[in-house]
Structure formats: C-alpha cells, structure tokens
Design a protein around this motif. Structure first.
Motif, short mmCIF file in Angstrom:
data_model
loop_
_atom_site.label_atom_id
_atom_site.label_comp_id
_atom_site.label_asym_id
_atom_site.label_seq_id
_atom_site.Cartn_x
_atom_site.Cartn_y
_atom_site.Cartn_z
N PRO A 125 0.97 -1.22 0.06
CA PRO A 125 0.07 -0.13 0.03
C PRO A 125 0.88 1.22 -0.01
N GLU A 126 2.07 1.23 -0.05
CA GLU A 126 3.00 2.32 -0.03
C GLU A 126 2.73 3.37 -1.28
N ALA A 127 2.71 2.83 -2.39
CA ALA A 127 2.41 3.70 -3.50
C ALA A 127 1.31 4.25 -3.68
N SER A 128 0.29 3.80 -3.20
CA SER A 128 -1.12 4.32 -3.05
C SER A 128 -1.29 6.00 -2.36
N HIS A 129 -0.21 5.94 -1.53
CA HIS A 129 -0.49 7.48 -0.75
C HIS A 129 0.77 8.37 -1.08
N LEU A 130 1.35 8.07 -2.37
CA LEU A 130 2.54 8.80 -2.66
C LEU A 130 1.86 9.92 -3.80
N THR A 131 2.28 10.97 -3.92
CA THR A 131 2.02 12.10 -4.82
C THR A 131 2.72 11.79 -6.10
N SER A 132 2.43 12.41 -7.37
CA SER A 132 2.86 12.14 -8.48
C SER A 132 4.53 12.52 -8.56
N CYS A 133 4.83 13.70 -7.73
CA CYS A 133 6.26 13.85 -7.80
C CYS A 133 7.18 13.05 -7.09
N GLN A 134 6.55 12.40 -5.93
CA GLN A 134 7.10 11.34 -5.21
C GLN A 134 7.17 10.11 -6.05
N LEU A 135 6.33 9.59 -6.49
CA LEU A 135 6.10 8.47 -7.40
C LEU A 135 7.46 8.38 -8.63
N ASN A 136 7.26 9.58 -9.28
CA ASN A 136 8.41 9.64 -10.28
C ASN A 136 9.66 9.80 -9.82
N ARG A 137 9.80 10.38 -8.69
CA ARG A 137 11.36 10.51 -8.12
C ARG A 137 11.74 9.38 -7.68
N HIS A 138 10.88 8.51 -7.03
CA HIS A 138 11.39 7.04 -6.60
C HIS A 138 11.56 6.01 -7.76
N LEU A 139 11.16 6.16 -9.00
CA LEU A 139 11.24 5.60 -10.11
C LEU A 139 12.30 6.13 -10.84
N ALA A 140 12.95 7.23 -10.43
CA ALA A 140 13.75 7.93 -11.59
C ALA A 140 15.15 7.44 -11.63
N TRP A 141 15.52 6.51 -10.57
CA TRP A 141 17.01 5.91 -10.41
C TRP A 141 16.68 4.51 -9.90
N SER A 142 17.21 3.49 -10.51
CA SER A 142 17.47 2.12 -9.86
C SER A 142 18.32 1.38 -10.45
#
Length: 1276
Positions: A574-591
C-alpha cells in the motif's frame, strides 16, 4: 594462369620441337644424350591419349596444349587450375555441372604434365618414407594425391591425362601446393607384368597363424607367409617421427579367426594407400614382435617383406609340425570392459560404429578437422592425425569412412549428428572436387597443432572438443586482428610458453574433464576387443560457458534490467497508493540491477583487454565489438594501482554486471503505474565489477587499439632510448570533472570550453633520473636541497586515462621520453606559469603531457625514504558531527544505504526567483558511517551535484566506499534554508498550530510554507525558517549535518554490494535505553502499550500539487494543475510506554490502519468516507480530555474515529518497530529534563522527568501471546 607455360606453337613442327626440348630438359636423366626413344614414346603416349576423347580426329596432336614442368607449376601457377587432356569440351562441361551454383569451378588450363610417380621425396634411398606420393621430374618434386594406387606404378614415368593443381592456401606459407591426379595415369613405357611364382608360395591362413602366435615356443618356425582377406585397416599412426599401421586378415571363405599384422617399415608405409578392405592379400616374411604397451605378441613385417594380391594357384597352405588339442583350438577368451557405468546410467551414451560414403558439402573448421557431409552430418577428423588428406578435403570431395563412430545429440551448441574417426577407423578418398578451394579466414587455417594438443594432450572428449573449437573461434572473433594476430593466438605451445588460447580455456577444464580419464594408446585403441576409444562412450555436454562480446554482454544486461523494470513491483501497495505524482516519479527515477555471473545460463566468462579510457577517465574491458567500464578490486579492498596492467588480457568468471537505470516519467498517480506511455525516456549505464583474485591476467604481445594511445608500450622500449623520470608521493587526488582552463599559446583559434581533467598534489621524492639500459640512473642532485618539493600535477586531454590508477599514499614514477632537456624541474612548465594554480603552496606546477607515461614505484626505487603510510585518512566522529567547524573538509569510510535523485542544496544559492524550474537534479546518498567506537553507526546524507554528475561508477547501495575531502555543512536556521517565495507549500501540508503542540510558535492558520528542494523531508517556515519534516509535519531542529561533493572530493570503492542481501534484524530494546549514551540505535523494536491517541489526520490531496481535494476535486482550481487524481494520506500520533519510558509515535498512511486495529477493507471504507470533506483531523488533549477537531464534530465519521481512538481496540499492547525522529546527524542541543509535579493522594511530589521520546513507526504488530499451559499442568 597461362604464366606457367610457354605460348603454344602454331605449327606441328614447332610443337614437336618444343616437346623434344621439354623432354630433354625435364624428363631425360641429367648428363645423358638425347633419348630419341623416350621422345617418341612420350609423343605417342600424348597422341593416343589426345585421340581417345573421339572428338579430335582432325588434329592428331594437341597443338593448343603445352608441356609444363613441376618447377613451373610451383613457381608460376598462383591460382588453382585443372587440365583434362583426354576430356572433350562436353565432358568438361558435364563435370563442372557437378558443382553447386555460385561455387567457383576449377578453371581449365591446356597443360600436359608428365613425371615419375615415387614415394620418396629426395633422391637418396636413405631418406625416410612417410607413405606420401610425389610426381618428380628433373626440375623438382611435387606432392600428389591419387584415388587408386598400384605398387607396380612406383618409379615409372607417367602421363597424367587429368589432374588439378592447388597452390598452398595459407597466407605467407612456404607450402608448394599439391596435385590431384584424376583417373588412371598413362605409362609412357609399358609396365612389365611380373609372372607368378614358379612354385606356389607356402602360406598360413589366419586361424593357424594365430595359433602359432600363441604357441610359438612349440615351433621352430621364425618367418611365415600369411594369406587372407583384409577385414580391417587402421589409420596411419604418426608418433614421434615414427609411422605405422595395423592390418587385420581373416579367413577367405567364412568369418572365423583373425590375425593382426603391424607394418612399421618406412618403405612399406605406401601400402596403406594400396590396401582395400574386402580384398585378399599375401604378406611374406612376417616375424613376431611385442607391442610396446601391452607386451603382447603380434606379427610384423621386415624390410624384405612384400605385399601381393592373392591369386588362385599362387599359394599353398603350409602344414605345421604342431599338434593342437581341442582346448588349444578354441579361440582365446575375449576381454571384457572393466568400466562400470551403472552409476551413470541415463547419462552416458554409446556411439554406433558403421561405414559411410558421403560428399563434403562445407568446411566448418579446417584446422580443427571439422566438415559437413551431405549437408546433414558433421565429420570430425581430429582424433586421427590426417595431414595430407586434409588439404584435399573441400566441398565436392567424396569420402569413404570405415569403422566410423556415429554420435547423436552431443550437446555443446552442436545440433547435428557427428561422424568421428578414431585410430581404429579409416578414411579413404573416393573422388576429387571440381570446385576451387574456399578462401578461409585465418582463424580456420592456423592453429592445427593447437587443436591436436586438445585431443592428444588434453584428452578432450568429442562433445568438449567441439565446444572448445567453437569457443576458440569466438575468441578470435573477439580479439583478432587488432588485439593480436590470429597466428599468435593459435600458435603452437612450447615448453614454458603455453598457447594463449589454451590458457583462456584451461582454467575450467579441471571441472569439465572427468577425473581419471585414461590416456590414449594407439595399440589398445586398435587391437583391444571389445573396442574401446574416446569415441566409444560419451556424455551429452551442456554448454559450460561462453565468451560473449562486450557489446553482447551489455545488451543482455540492459535487456534483463528493463525486462524486470516494473514500477508496481518497485513501489508495491500500500505504500505507492499514498504517494503524490512527484514522489512516485522521483522514486522511479533511478534504480539499479546487479546481475552476478551465476545468473547467466550458460555461464558467461568476461574476457577483454584492460584499457584506460581518456574520454571517460575509467578502466574498460575492450574487445573488437565494444567496451565495458569496469571496477577491479583486490581482496584487501584496494583498487588497481599498477598502470602496467593496461593492455593485458583479463579473463574473469566471477563478476557482477551492474545496470543503472534512469527513467524520466510522469505517472499521475499509482493507478497509472502499469501504463508505459507515461515513461518519456529510459537510459542505462552498464559496467562490471570484479575482484582481481577471480581474474586471470595475461600479457598481450602487442599494443591493443589504435584509437587510444599506445597503452601497452613500455616506457622503455627496446633499443637505445632517451628518457627521464621522477618519483613522487601522491597525497591527494581531486575529482574528475570538466574545468575551465586558460588557452595555451597557439591555441587561440579554438574557443575555450570546459575540459575533462583532474589535479593531484604530492611531493617529489628525489631528483630526475635518466634512462640507463633497462633501468634508471641514480637521482640527480637538486639545486636547492632544502627547498620544499611539493608538486601540483594537472591531467587533461589524453592524460586523463591515468585517473583510475592514482590514489593517495602511493608512490608513482612519471616518465617522459624524448630529449634530455629537464622537464620536471621547470616551475610552471607546460604553459602553466600564468595560471593562478601557482598560487598554491607547491614548488612546481606541471601539466602532464599526452606522451608521458606513469609507472608504479617500488620500494627499491626509494631506499632512503621513510615508510609511506598506506591507511586511508579518516575523520573522527567528533569532527563529523561536531559543531565547531561547520565548513571543514571530512574523510570517512561508509556503507551506502540508499541512493535517490533529488535537487541539490547548493543549487538553491544560485537559483533566482522565478527560475525554479532551471534547477538540475542531483544525487543524494544516505550512508552508514564506519566507526570503531560506535556500536550503532550514524547515518549521514551526501549530496552530489553538477559538475560532479553523473557520479562515478560503483556508488551503489550496499557498497563500502571511502570519501575523501567532502564538504561538511550544517543546515542552520535562517541562513541556509532560505527559499524563494515562488515555491509555496499547499495548505494540505501545513501543520496546523491548533492541532500540533509541537508546531512552530509563529504559525497561524494562514501561514505559508515553502518546500525545500534539497530533500524530501524538509519544510521551512516562512516566518522563522524553522525546519520541518515534510512527511511527518514535525519540526526537526535547526542543526542537521550533511556533506556535499566539491572539486577536491575523491571516492574510492572498498567493496562491492553483497550478492545476497541479508538484512540483520533490528535490536529489541527498552525505551529507556534510548535516553542512555550518546549514540542510541537509530532503528529498533520494542514491546510497549498504547496509552492514548494524541492526534489523527486523514487527507485527500491532489496527486500533482498536493492541495486538498474535497469530493476528489482539487481545491486549487488553477488551470496549471493538470491532475484529476487524488491520493489519500493519513497520520496518527500515539503516546506509548513500556514501563521504562514513554514516547510519542507517529504512524503514517497504511500504518494508521494497523494502529487503529482495522482490516484493509474497513480502512478503505473510512478513507472513502473521508473523500467527501477532503480532510478529517482530530486532536486529543489527554486521558479523559476533550477532543479538538478541525472537522464537524457531529459528523458520523468524526464520531466513529473519536470513539475508536479511545477504545481498547486501539489502546492495547503492541510490538513496535521504529526509527528515531531526531536524526543521528542532528547536532542541536537535546531538550533537557524538566521538573514536573505529581499528586500521590494528598501528597504532592516534584520530580525531574525526561522529555518524551519522539519516534516514527516502521511497522506495528500484535504481540505474541504466551503458549497456553499444558492440560496435565492444569489438571494438577
């Protein structure tokens, strides 16, 4: 092609005169008069052969043909050709139609060839005969191949009506080519037919010959004549300049006894060409000999032995004066194989032995002896030493294979069935090819001796041999010709100098070759019954490993990395369902993805030339197809510091392939994370990591690539060489980045631009040394001995390639070739005298020239210098987290815990109002410091921004890294976090002063907040600049330590991330332990009880701008907000105690449901009811106190939550995993204990109470219930 013959004469008389001259010079014995009889016989033979085609009755002589000598063919005929004197044009055209379309047919030349057929290369009878055939005339001798031979032809002059000539196919070879003699040669003089013997030859047949061999001591017979039908003929064995073969004769009428004869007389090796299985022969004067291996007896020939075809009436059976009992006449028992394969049943397969007649359709690998028969079968001749016949084999050649092994499904990337000949079988030529030889690449022409060693010395079975041949071909494809020449790679190994190809394959053979594999013995392989050879049994091979090209490995790594890229898996509910668009895209920006070598099937072996790149300033493994950056480390966590390893061939089986993924995405919310259209850009950075202990490093005999400077050339090449060098101790290396430099004189035509460069500072250890032979002269005396010998070296351009080798506390030698003019003593040399770099405290400032080289200094070079410290500089914990020097430079070792993209804090200083979008993204590393005196290492944030971007390779979570000269900074109130007013924080994230007692005192309900761009967790009050946690809405204090990269920063990777990520469990503690000591654990677990709820807040905010969304609609009502999505966010603050201390705990989002004891469906229902108002907030003043609410108190949802928060379902014992709200890097003073009055009955008590701990919930679980008592104990 006509260069090898004279222009044909135009008249009969001229043709005859030319023929007579040719015969006199080429065929007549030297020094003798003209032999008219020889001339008449040659011309008559030519005429008869010419007229035999039936189409040239009008021309009695072939005037268009000219005579050719052996020497003319060898000297002038450079291209393959054929000549058919007895063929008509229609016969030739029909012959050429046998070739496949598109293949080159042998061109027809009008040449007449005569010569004597011999089996001796020279004129001396003492020369060793090898079984080869030659055509000889007065001008020379030429090898030849003949399909059918009669021994009576040897030594006679022949006209060869149909033949082809093929020059040597190998480039730069001294080979002279060979002849292929089609059909039956025509004798110039009639051959004398030997009459039969006057009396029949007394012979023994195989049955009695075998009995005589067993009981030879009972007979006085020493020599016998043997007659019988040839049932088996072995290969021609070549061992240590000795040749022999073994033939087996059987009974004439029916299958019965058989007897073997070994032929090892050099003059009799030509018999191997004459013998045909199924025909009957007589061998005379045979004697008994013992085999060398088994010491068993066998019949053998002597120099006076003869071979004759068996004709009726020529022989008479010899009666022996021995009497045999019935037991003696029984055949000897056949030995049985002692090998027990029951344990490998199902794995080991048996080959089939058969006869086969087929046509070669392709040449797979000439040197390895691999061909294609009839387009369906692979023919392997490697297990026989067939040298002469291999030059004949090409597409179109017809071969008869007797006693050949058929192996199916051998594996090792081989899909076709394989026919392979052991020493027991034979291959015989049945027809030549009309096609020209194929032009094969060098990889398939050279290296025959290497492939022989694989079979005869390394004892490889057929599946493994086929794989080795294919792998060597792949290696040549990777490395030749730019790394080294093909013949160097496949050169014949010599004592002390093994072949480079074998060295690359051999490391894994101990595993691939089964233990106890027997050595091959020719006698056993041919004579033993039942037959036993390396081809008899085989195990299908799974491809053990391969050597992919660097380009293929990088593409495979990227393919696997992007195949596993799943945004939903990276941010699971359920972590992703509470993230805003900016937070989502920042977490996906580098892996990143780490692929250990063990995940590849088949296993991949890394092989390339180690190259220092001047474009990237890193080490690379390179082959002909591409390059791959690499990080080699020693087992002692030391980097590669020896520049002499550049240009060496590196083979690594155990490595890590790292793929760093960067994604630019615009996912509106977690619901669209499965839609690929929201990903705008994807790019990857691929490199490899390995330890030198797992690598095989081999020198390469010549420089690698022309695109880079000659990195394998020594600083002291052979021959007289002028050069000078100087030793220096490196004290510090700065970062590799683009810097601005003043233009050098003469470069004013080019505009100035940032150049990739770095600086090092150090100390000269001695004066200049001159080149003397292969060493260096004693150091020259310095002009001023007491002068400080500090030096500042600038590396730019091609000299950037030395960056990966330079590390502090190491001694290096700087080498400059060329004239003897001093280059190291001149201050400000190489155009640097006008630069402000001279203002540094250095005695000299040098720009390292492109042609200069670098060597690692040795202890012998510096006998008078004190021991150089090898330890890395480390700052103490007080220096790192102290407040005395906020802007000092610090160095430390740490383990990287996480890495995310963010906006760097230093960018805010340069940001102008209204230009917030121009801030470039940086990198934030969170590391755990390695401190010997600290049980729980503190965590520290490190920021990297341009121009240090992208970060150097190897900075991965889990890696141990040493950071040198980082800039330590402290986020102080009112100074650092000053943010322009354009970045306003929406009201949804404002901590309301009437709901949080810990909020800033200057806050009002309408106060504006600004998001600090440097990291996700900081907010700044617009009034007093107090820092708040963006996620927790709680003040963090004003003195937080962090570090930033600067131009002087250098990084050294100490160890790679572990392949298996085993996380240690959090320590279980009492809350009071957090108040003891200076460094409590940052994260831990405890068993406690929820005393009461302090506050509860549920929000629905815009996924784009984070504004409140009543009814799911953004309240901002601004056209600039494109989002139509709202996400839920919640937090609850609890008061817990465990009997030792109490603490306030904040739980966020899905952990709120766990704190309230709600199931996922119940929590989802509450969130849906809160969507209408968009915000529900409750705050409790204490036990039994009233509730303050920002929502309507009589709404059902508010009443439900208020009742729930005060119920036993919430106020219960729990097991809490937490993190300290106060970061380990927060150096602000701790809140002191306070006096608090308690009422005990009527007696007031005044005591000192510690401040409440503030914790962040990581997970919340129900406590484990004790085991119920046993029934027996209850009854008692």
């Amino acid at each position: 092609m006509a260069a090898c013959r004279a222009q044909p004469p135009t008249s009969e008389q001229a043709w005859l005169e030319a023929a007579q001259t040719f015969i006199q010079e080429t065929l007549c014995p030297a020094g003798k008069e003209v032999d008219k009889e020889l001339t008449r016989s040659v011309i008559a033979c030519v005429k008869e052969t010419w007229l035999s085609q039936g189409e040239n009755q009008d021309l009695t002589l072939p005037f268009s043909y000219s005579f050719v000598s052996v020497q003319s063919l060898k000297t002038h005929q450079r291209l393959p050709c054929c000549s058919h004197l007895s063929w008509s044009q229609s016969a030739y055209q029909a012959w050429t139609r046998g070739g496949r379309p598109g293949d080159g047919v042998l061109p027809r030349e009008q040449l007449i060839l005569l010569g004597t057929l011999v089996d001796l290369l020279g004129d001396s009878e003492q020369e060793c005969r090898s079984g080869s055939l030659y055509v000889r005339d007065n001008t020379g001798t030429l090898d030849c191949e003949l399909i059918d031979l009669d021994l009576s032809w040897l030594g006679h002059l022949f006209l060869f009506p149909s033949w082809s000539y093929l020059p040597s196919a190998k480039r730069n070879s001294l080979g002279e080519g060979h002849l292929e003699l089609w059909g039956t040669p025509v004798p110039v003089f009639p051959l004398t037919v030997s009459p039969g013997p006057l009396i029949p030859i007394p012979v023994l047949y195989p049955e009695k010959a075998s009995h005589l061999l067993r009981y030879r001591k009972k007979s006085s017979i020493k020599e016998i004549n043997l007659a019988g039908k040839l049932v088996h003929l072995s290969a021609l064995i070549i061992t240590q300049n000795k040749r022999y073969f073994i033939m087996t004769l059987g009974e004439l009428a029916q299958a019965g006894s058989q007897v073997s004869i070994i032929v090892q007389i050099p003059a009799q090796m030509v018999w191997h060409r004459v013998l045909r299985p199924g025909r009957a022969y007589v061998l005379t004067k045979l004697q008994v000999t013992k085999t060398r291996i088994h010491l068993s007896c066998i019949w053998t020939t002597i120099p006076s032995s003869t071979l004759k075809p068996l004709r009726p009436g020529y022989v008479q059976e010899l009666e022996l004066d021995l009497e045999f009992s019935k037991a003696d006449l029984k055949p000897p028992p056949q030995p049985t194989s002692s090998k027990d394969s029951r344990g490998q049943e199902g794995l080991v397969r048996a080959s089939k032995v058969l006869h086969y007649l087929g046509t070669v359709t392709a040449v797979l690998h000439e040197s390895a002896g691999l061909y294609i028969l009839d387009g369906q079968l692979i023919l392997c001749l490697a297990y026989q030493k067939i040298h002469g016949l291999r030059r004949v084999i090409r597409p179109g050649v017809c071969l008869e294979l007797r006693d050949v092994h058929l192996l199916q499904a051998v594996g090792g990337a081989t899909t076709k069935p394989v026919l392979a000949l052991c020493l027991h079988g034979t291959v015989r030529l049945q027809g030549f090819s009309c096609l020209k030889p194929l032009t094969l690449p060098s990889s398939k022409v050279y290296g025959a001796s290497l492939y022989e060693q694989l079979v005869w010395k390394c004892q490889l079975g057929l599946p493994l041999y086929l794989w080795a041949a294919k792998t060597l071909e792949d290696l040549i494809y990777k490395l030749c010709p730019h790394v080294l020449r093909c013949h160097q790679f496949l050169k014949q190994p010599s004592p002390g100098k093994p072949s480079l190809g074998l060295q690359l394959l051999a490391p894994s053979w101990d595993v691939l070759i089964p233990p106890g594999s027997p050595m091959r013995h020719a006698y056993s392989e041919i004579l033993e019954e039942p037959h036993n050879c390396p081809l008899q049994k085989y195990t299908p091979l799974q491809t053990p490993y391969s050597f992919p090209t660097m380009l293929a490995l990088a593409e495979e790594g990227q393919h696997r990395a992007w195949a596993t890229f799943d945004p939903k898996a990276m941010l699971p509910l359920p972590e992703a369902s509470h993230l805003t668009s900016c937070q989502l895209n920042r977490h996906l920006a580098w892996s990143w993805v780490c692929l250990p070598s063990c995940v590849f099937q088949p296993a991949q072996v890394l092989l390339g030339v180690l190259v220092a790149s001047s474009r990237k300033g890193c080490l690379e493994l390179r082959d002909l197809r591409g390059s791959l950056p690499c990080i080699p480390l020693t087992e002692s966590s030391q980097p590669l510091i020896d520049p002499n390893l550049v240009g060496c061939l590196v083979r690594v089986e155990k490595f890590q392939l790292v793929v760093e993924r960067e994604v630019r995405s615009s996912f509106p919310s977690w619901e669209e994370m499965g839609m690929a259209r929201f990903i705008q850009k994807k790019q990857a950075r691929v490199y490899v990591q390995f330890y030198l202990a797992d690598a095989l490093i081999l020198p390469v005999p010549r420089p690698t690539f022309g695109s880079e400077p000659s990195q394998t050339a020594s600083s002291c090449p052979e021959g007289p060489h002028l050069g000078q060098s100087r030793l220096f101790l490196l004290s510090h290396k700065e970062a590799l980045m683009k810097r601005n430099f003043c233009l050098l004189p003469g470069d004013s035509s080019q505009p100035a631009k940032p150049t990739l460069s770095f600086h090092v500072s150090g100390t000269w250890l001695c004066g200049t040394q001159r080149k003397e032979g292969s060493g260096w002269s004693p150091p020259e005396s310095l002009a001023v001995e007491s002068k400080d010998q500090k030096v500042f070296l600038i590396f730019l351009g091609s000299s950037v390639r030395w960056f990966p080798f330079l590390y502090p506390n190491q001694v290096y030698r700087l080498v400059a070739s060329g004239p003897s003019t001093p280059v190291f003593e001149t201050e400000g040399s190489a155009g640097t005298s006008r630069r402000p770099l001279e203002l540094a405290d250095c005695g000299s400032c040098l720009t390292v020239q492109e042609e200069w080289t670098l060597e690692l200094g040795s202890s012998q070079d510096i006998p008078n210098v004190l021991e150089v410290p090898r330890t890395l500089p480390e700052s103490s914990l007080a220096q790192l987290l102290g407040d005395n020097s906020p802007d000092s430079l610090v160095s430390f070792s740490a383990e990287i815990l996480s890495r995310i993209l963010c906006e760097p804090p230093l960018a805010l200083r340069r940001m102008k109002p209204g230009n917030a979008g121009a801030i470039k993204t940086g990198v934030k590393l969170t590391v755990a410091l390695e401190m010997d005196d600290c049980e729980y290492p503190p965590h520290l944030d490190i920021y990297i921004e341009d121009p240090q971007l992208p970060p150097q390779i190897g900075l991965l979570p889990g890696a141990r890294v040493h950071f040198s000269q980082l800039e330590k900074r402290i986020s102080r109130t009112g100074s650092h976090y000053v943010v322009p007013a354009v970045l306003q924080l929406p009201v949804s994230l404002r901590p309301a002063s009437n709901l949080q007692a810990s909020s800033c005192h200057c806050l009002s309900p309408d106060a504006e907040y600004y998001a600090q761009l440097c990291c996700d967790w900081l907010l700044v009050c617009a009034c007093c600049s107090l820092c708040f946690d963006r996620a927790l809405d709680m003040p963090l204090g004003s003195n937080i330590v962090y570090c930033c990269f600067r131009s002087s920063t250098s990084v050294q990777v100490l160890s790679f991330p572990p392949e298996t990520k085993a996380s240690a469990p959090l320590p279980h503690i009492y809350l009071a332990e957090l108040l003891q000591g200076d460094r409590p654990p940052f994260q831990a677990t405890t068993s406690c009880h929820i005393v009461y709820v302090l506050s509860l807040q549920i929000l629905w905010v815009c996924a784009h701008c984070t504004s409140i969304c009543p009814q799911g609609k953004c309240s901002r009502r601004d056209p600039s907000c494109p989002s139509q999505r709202a996400v839920s966010q919640a937090n609850i603050r609890l008061l817990v105690e465990d009997g030792t201390a109490e603490a306030t705990v904040i739980c966020r989002n899905h952990l709120v449901a766990r704190a309230l004891g709600l199931s996922p469906s119940e929590w989802s229902s509450i969130l849906e009811h809160a969507r209408g108002p968009g915000r529900v907030a409750l705050q409790f003043t204490g036990l039994g106190g009233q509730t303050e609410s920002a929502s309507k108190t009589h709404e059902p949802l508010t009443l439900l939550l208020r009742t729930l928060c005060t119920s036993p379902f919430v106020l219960r014992p729990v097991k809490l995993s937490f993190a300290l709200e106060r970061r380990p890097t927060d150096i602000s003073p701790r809140e002191p204990s306070r006096l608090q009055q308690f009422q005990c009955g009527e007696l007031p008590l005044l005591t000192r109470v510690n401040p409440r701990l503030r914790l962040v919930c990581l997970s919340l679980q129900e406590p484990e219930l004790p085991n119920p008592p046993q029934a027996s104990a209850a009854s008692s």
